[in-house]
Design an enzyme around this catalytic site. Structure first.
Site, mmCIF file in Angstrom:
data_model
loop_
_atom_site.group_PDB
_atom_site.id
_atom_site.type_symbol
_atom_site.label_atom_id
_atom_site.label_comp_id
_atom_site.label_asym_id
_atom_site.label_seq_id
_atom_site.Cartn_x
_atom_site.Cartn_y
_atom_site.Cartn_z
ATOM 1 N N SER A 130 -16.045 30.258 102.651
ATOM 2 C CA SER A 130 -15.357 29.065 103.120
ATOM 3 C C SER A 130 -14.662 28.405 101.921
ATOM 4 O O SER A 130 -14.194 29.094 101.017
ATOM 5 C CB SER A 130 -16.361 28.120 103.794
ATOM 6 O OG SER A 130 -15.721 26.956 104.265
ATOM 7 N N TYR A 143 -4.495 25.970 106.453
ATOM 8 C CA TYR A 143 -5.455 26.692 105.616
ATOM 9 C C TYR A 143 -6.793 25.956 105.573
ATOM 10 O O TYR A 143 -7.853 26.546 105.814
ATOM 11 C CB TYR A 143 -4.917 26.881 104.198
ATOM 12 C CG TYR A 143 -5.915 27.556 103.290
ATOM 13 C CD1 TYR A 143 -6.057 28.943 103.306
ATOM 14 C CD2 TYR A 143 -6.752 26.818 102.453
ATOM 15 C CE1 TYR A 143 -6.998 29.570 102.497
ATOM 16 C CE2 TYR A 143 -7.690 27.439 101.650
ATOM 17 C CZ TYR A 143 -7.812 28.803 101.678
ATOM 18 O OH TYR A 143 -8.751 29.426 100.897
ATOM 19 N N LYS A 159 -10.682 26.913 107.229
ATOM 20 C CA LYS A 159 -11.960 26.950 106.527
ATOM 21 C C LYS A 159 -12.996 26.053 107.201
ATOM 22 O O LYS A 159 -14.201 26.359 107.201
ATOM 23 C CB LYS A 159 -11.774 26.564 105.059
ATOM 24 C CG LYS A 159 -10.954 27.580 104.265
ATOM 25 C CD LYS A 159 -11.583 28.975 104.326
ATOM 26 C CE LYS A 159 -10.806 30.019 103.556
ATOM 27 N NZ LYS A 159 -11.434 31.354 103.599
#
Length: 351
Positions: free
Chosen positions: A179, A202, A206
């Site tokens: 992550s 993005y 995560k």
């Protein structure tokens, strides 16, 4: 004894350093097979050669060191299916699977905003930057959100279809999700799980990784005996953003990282080797009875650069909804791809 480790995103700084640390930290008398992944054959061969060179120069393992590669594009479901087919055909087990997918749809840097952030708070600017410009609404050829598919759903589909038989045939199978420190709950909207309306896709991907892990690790353990862990590498130099930096701005970024570390930030590891600390720990050293899987294991370092592990809580809000969404989407794609499983290589060649 033999161990087989597959590292997605092997050509990245972090991916290569995970491989380098496996060379050092897996007992030298153990036969080790490292499977690299790439979207292209030249990049796969390049990764293998770098790992071989590192072993020859710095490690020199005693036991046999084997390599294999699989070509896979996690933003293409047929490519993923082809990779699954090849792995099941060529291997009888998989001990460690590192999910290191980190694709973004960046288009540049807002230099005015970057200057303001760096001057006002260099630690914040280098930990949670808001000046990286990301495209909005980018879809894959499959019609899914590109970053959503490449970073989360594609790897999830990969894991689910490798659980049986490859991972379940290992004596101590581990799935390690990578992550990010940049996975705040505020970065994800639950009415935009494919991140098509997000300008921070993005970071949102995560956050999805965090929630998906929380929503899936228990089932992997109960059904297949697989231990799944959630990690992040802290802040380190990444190859993925180099195209937007010239030598001056690159070294300026490095200086900012060191300043942040001197100011007390535990997350500015700077080197990919230190960034790989947490993924390697949960893979090789974590005790599932003591090292809880609902935690997040972060690579950290002291002001002087000494690495250590920093474990944090994860906000679980929405994890059940995310898990259901992914399972439902997996079933949809199982149905779409069911007639292509018999000869996946031909389908991929024709794609």
């Amino acid at each position: 004894m033999s161990l087989v480790a597959l590292i997605t995103g092997t050509n990245s700084n972090l991916g290569l350093n995970i491989a380098y640390r496996l060379l050092v930290e897996v007992p030298s008398e153990t036969r080790l097979t490292i499977i690299v992944t790439s979207r292209t054959l030249p990049k796969a061969i390049e990764a293998i050669n770098k790992i071989k060179e590192h072993n020859e120069k710095h490690v020199r393992r005693i036991a046999i060191l084997d390599f294999d590669y699989v070509l896979v594009d996690f933003s293409n479901m047929v490519s993923i299916l082809a990779a699954i087919y090849e792995l099941k055909k060529n291997h009888n087990k998989l001990d460690y699977l590192f999910i290191n997918a980190a694709q973004g749809v960046y288009s540049g840097i807002d230099w005015i905003q970057a200057t303001k952030e760096v001057l006002s708070n260099p630690v914040q600017a280098s930990t949670f930057p808001t000046y990286k410009i990301q495209k909005v609404g980018v879809k894959s050829s499959d019609g899914l959100g590109l970053v959503f598919q490449a970073n989360v759903f594609g790897p999830y589909y990969f894991v689910q279809h490798l659980a049986e038989p490859l991972l379940s045939h290992s004596k101590n199978p581990r799935v390690v999700w990578i992550s990010s420190i940049m996975s705040k709950p505020s970065f994800l909207s639950f009415d935009d799980l494919q991140l098509l309306r997000s300008d921070i896709s993005y970071e949102g991907s995560k956050r999805l990784v965090d929630l998906l892990h929380l929503g899936s690790y228990k089932e992997l353990k109960s059904r297949y005996g697989i231990n799944q862990y959630l990690t992040h590498p802290g802040i380190f130099t990444s190859f993925s953003f180099f195209q937007y930096l010239n030598p001056l701005t690159f070294y300026g970024m490095l200086l900012m990282f060191y300043v942040a570390r001197l100011c007390g930030s535990p997350w500015h590891n700077i080197s990919g080797w230190k960034g790989a600390n947490a993924p390697i720990f949960v893979c090789l050293k974590a005790n599932p009875e003591l090292d809880l899987q609902e935690k997040k294991y972060g690579s950290a370092c002291t002001i002087t650069g000494k690495e250590y592990l920093k474990i944090t809580e994860v906000d679980a809000t929405g994890q059940a909804d995310v898990a259901k969404y992914f399972e439902d989407l997996k079933l949809q794609w199982d149905e779409k791809l069911k007639n292509q499983i018999a000869d996946t290589r031909k389908v991929y060649a024709d794609d």
